[in-house]
Design a protein around this motif. Sequence first.
Motif, PDB file in Angstrom:
ATOM      1  N   VAL A 138       0.927  -0.151   2.358  1.00  0.00           N
ATOM      2  CA  VAL A 138       1.827   0.231   1.191  1.00  0.00           C
ATOM      3  C   VAL A 138       2.806  -0.514   0.867  1.00  0.00           C
ATOM      4  O   VAL A 138       3.139  -0.874  -0.303  1.00  0.00           O
ATOM      5  CB  VAL A 138       2.399   1.633   1.576  1.00  0.00           C
ATOM      6  N   VAL A 139       3.579  -1.103   2.035  1.00  0.00           N
ATOM      7  CA  VAL A 139       4.559  -1.812   1.827  1.00  0.00           C
ATOM      8  C   VAL A 139       4.334  -3.332   1.550  1.00  0.00           C
ATOM      9  O   VAL A 139       4.576  -4.179   0.674  1.00  0.00           O
ATOM     10  CB  VAL A 139       5.602  -1.909   2.819  1.00  0.00           C
ATOM     11  N   GLY A 140       3.150  -3.859   2.410  1.00  0.00           N
ATOM     12  CA  GLY A 140       2.622  -5.315   2.448  1.00  0.00           C
ATOM     13  C   GLY A 140       2.160  -5.644   1.152  1.00  0.00           C
ATOM     14  O   GLY A 140       2.190  -6.449   0.499  1.00  0.00           O
ATOM     15  N   LEU A 198       3.607  -8.668  -1.069  1.00  0.00           N
ATOM     16  CA  LEU A 198       2.754 -10.143  -1.450  1.00  0.00           C
ATOM     17  C   LEU A 198       3.042 -10.706  -2.614  1.00  0.00           C
ATOM     18  O   LEU A 198       3.352 -11.982  -2.571  1.00  0.00           O
ATOM     19  CB  LEU A 198       1.291  -9.579  -1.133  1.00  0.00           C
ATOM     20  N   PRO A 199       2.618  -9.988  -3.823  1.00  0.00           N
ATOM     21  CA  PRO A 199       3.119 -10.725  -5.102  1.00  0.00           C
ATOM     22  C   PRO A 199       4.567 -10.903  -5.176  1.00  0.00           C
ATOM     23  O   PRO A 199       4.800 -12.313  -6.171  1.00  0.00           O
ATOM     24  CB  PRO A 199       2.900  -9.664  -6.057  1.00  0.00           C
ATOM     25  N   ARG A 200       5.438 -10.716  -4.596  1.00  0.00           N
ATOM     26  CA  ARG A 200       6.700 -11.068  -4.572  1.00  0.00           C
ATOM     27  C   ARG A 200       7.086 -12.402  -3.993  1.00  0.00           C
ATOM     28  O   ARG A 200       8.007 -12.886  -3.679  1.00  0.00           O
ATOM     29  CB  ARG A 200       7.836  -9.883  -4.321  1.00  0.00           C
ATOM     30  N   LEU A 201       6.091 -12.786  -2.957  1.00  0.00           N
ATOM     31  CA  LEU A 201       6.303 -13.841  -2.167  1.00  0.00           C
ATOM     32  C   LEU A 201       5.634 -15.010  -2.914  1.00  0.00           C
ATOM     33  O   LEU A 201       5.226 -16.093  -2.046  1.00  0.00           O
ATOM     34  CB  LEU A 201       5.790 -13.638  -0.638  1.00  0.00           C
ATOM     35  N   LEU A 257      11.785  -1.624  -2.360  1.00  0.00           N
ATOM     36  CA  LEU A 257      11.787  -2.006  -1.118  1.00  0.00           C
ATOM     37  C   LEU A 257      10.925  -3.360  -0.886  1.00  0.00           C
ATOM     38  O   LEU A 257      11.802  -4.070  -0.354  1.00  0.00           O
ATOM     39  CB  LEU A 257      10.908  -1.198  -0.253  1.00  0.00           C
ATOM     40  N   ALA A 258      10.053  -3.647  -1.837  1.00  0.00           N
ATOM     41  CA  ALA A 258       9.619  -4.974  -1.713  1.00  0.00           C
ATOM     42  C   ALA A 258      10.492  -6.088  -2.208  1.00  0.00           C
ATOM     43  O   ALA A 258      10.494  -7.234  -1.640  1.00  0.00           O
ATOM     44  CB  ALA A 258       8.235  -5.173  -2.401  1.00  0.00           C
ATOM     45  N   GLU A 259      11.174  -5.792  -3.235  1.00  0.00           N
ATOM     46  CA  GLU A 259      12.084  -6.760  -3.760  1.00  0.00           C
ATOM     47  C   GLU A 259      13.365  -6.939  -2.785  1.00  0.00           C
ATOM     48  O   GLU A 259      13.847  -8.194  -2.542  1.00  0.00           O
ATOM     49  CB  GLU A 259      12.953  -6.103  -5.041  1.00  0.00           C
ATOM     50  N   ALA A 260      13.701  -6.046  -2.077  1.00  0.00           N
ATOM     51  CA  ALA A 260      14.828  -6.334  -1.104  1.00  0.00           C
ATOM     52  C   ALA A 260      14.104  -7.009   0.160  1.00  0.00           C
ATOM     53  O   ALA A 260      14.816  -7.978   0.737  1.00  0.00           O
ATOM     54  CB  ALA A 260      15.243  -5.000  -0.390  1.00  0.00           C
ATOM     55  N   LEU A 261      12.926  -6.904   0.618  1.00  0.00           N
ATOM     56  CA  LEU A 261      12.182  -7.643   1.431  1.00  0.00           C
ATOM     57  C   LEU A 261      12.244  -9.108   1.162  1.00  0.00           C
ATOM     58  O   LEU A 261      12.362 -10.129   1.937  1.00  0.00           O
ATOM     59  CB  LEU A 261      11.023  -7.041   2.096  1.00  0.00           C
ATOM     60  N   ALA A 262      11.693  -9.194  -0.021  1.00  0.00           N
ATOM     61  CA  ALA A 262      11.555 -10.640  -0.647  1.00  0.00           C
ATOM     62  C   ALA A 262      12.864 -11.517  -0.428  1.00  0.00           C
ATOM     63  O   ALA A 262      12.828 -12.497  -0.291  1.00  0.00           O
ATOM     64  CB  ALA A 262      10.888 -10.642  -1.869  1.00  0.00           C
ATOM     65  N   ALA A 263      14.002 -10.686  -0.952  1.00  0.00           N
ATOM     66  CA  ALA A 263      15.364 -11.330  -0.955  1.00  0.00           C
ATOM     67  C   ALA A 263      15.670 -11.709   0.354  1.00  0.00           C
ATOM     68  O   ALA A 263      16.194 -12.975   0.516  1.00  0.00           O
ATOM     69  CB  ALA A 263      16.388 -10.410  -1.309  1.00  0.00           C
ATOM     70  N   LEU A 264      15.307 -11.165   1.424  1.00  0.00           N
ATOM     71  CA  LEU A 264      15.648 -11.355   2.939  1.00  0.00           C
ATOM     72  C   LEU A 264      14.692 -12.655   3.258  1.00  0.00           C
ATOM     73  O   LEU A 264      15.413 -13.614   3.951  1.00  0.00           O
ATOM     74  CB  LEU A 264      15.320 -10.264   3.838  1.00  0.00           C
TER      75      LEU A 264
END
Length: 351
Positions: free
Chosen positions: A14-16, A20-23, A210-217
Motif C-alpha cells: 500500500v505504501v511502497g 515508488l513513482p515519487r522516487l 504519505l508517499a510525498e512525505a516519505l519522498a521528501a525525507l
Amino acid sequence: MTVRNVLLTGATGVVGSALLPRLQGHHVISMTHRGRCSSPSVRGDVSQPRLGLDPVTYQRTAELIDTVVHCAAVTDFATTAERTDDTNVRGTEQVLAFARDAGARLVYVSTAFVDRSEQATRSAGAAMPGVATSKAYIDSKVEAEGLVLRSGLPAVIARPSIVIGDSGTGWSPRSQGLFVMVQAALNGDLPPLLPGSGRTHFDLIPRDVLAEALAALVDAGTETGEYWLTGGDASLSLPRLVELTQETAARHGVDFKPYRLVPPRTAARLAIREPIAADLETQRHYMHSMLALVHLLDEVEPFPSCLGRLPSGPPALTPEAVEDAYRALVTHLIGNGGVRSRRLTPAATAD
C-alpha cells in the motif's frame, strides 16, 4: 537534489507502491516478496538472512545502495504474533544488517500507534480469548523502533497514522484496516450498535500524501529524527465519518443503514454476550475488530504531525482535505463492485 541509490522494501504494498513513482529522480531497486513491479527489482524476504538473497546478489546490491526505505510490514491486527514478529521485528533486524553492510542510511516506516501501546495492552486484557487485538502489531513496531534507535546507524523513523486510499480516487492496491470496516458498513455487515462516540477520532492520511512525505525525507538526505506523518488536528470524529459515509452512499444510490454509537465499554459488554442475532456471527467478528481499533482512538489527544514542515514535502492536512479523501474512499468502494447493499430507486438517488 542529490541522486540516491535506494533499496525499497515492500515496493508492491500500500505504501511502497505509492512511494515508488515519487522516487523516479533516484536509482531505485525494489525488493518484492510475491508481487511484481516494473522497476528494477530483486525478489527476497526481509525476514530471512541476507534478505533472502543469494550471496552474490546480496553483495552486489549492498555495494550499490546508499539509502534503504523499509516499508515491508505486516499490518493486519488479525494475524498471529509469530507472523507479526517474523516480518516486523526480525525483518527490521535483517534490514538493519543490510544497511550496515551497505553503509547506507535507513528510512524506517513505523506507525503513529506506537504512541498507543498502553491502550492496546488494556484492550488486549479485556478481549475474549482468541479475539484479535492491536497489541501484537503495536508491540512489534515498538520493538522494531527500538532496534533502529539502538543500531547507531543513520536512520529516521516515519510514523504514519491510518493509511487510506489515494486522496483523489480512493484507490489502494489492497483492502486492509479501515477499508474493510467501511466496506462492511456499506454492506450492512456491522452490528447496529457501534463502539465509539464524538470523542472517538480517526487520524487518516491518504497514501499519496504519505508517499510525498516519505519522498521528501529521501530527497533531503535526512539521517536522524522521528517524523509524525499524520492528520493531527485534522482528524475526523466517528460521527462525522458515519455522516460522510451516509451522504456519499446516498449520492451513489446505496441505502446505507443508520448506526447507533455506544460507549466502548458498553459495546465490550455486548460483545461478550451472544451475537445480536443468532445467525450474525460475522457481526460479532466486526464488533471485536472495531473495539480493537476504537480503544486506540477514543478520548485521546491527537497525534502530532510534521506535515507542512518537511522541506519540499506536502502541506499539512486540513479537515476538508481529509473529508474529501474519505469521500473518495467510499466512492471507490461503491464503484469497484465491493458493495452489495440495497440500492435506492433512481428517483430516490441524490444528485
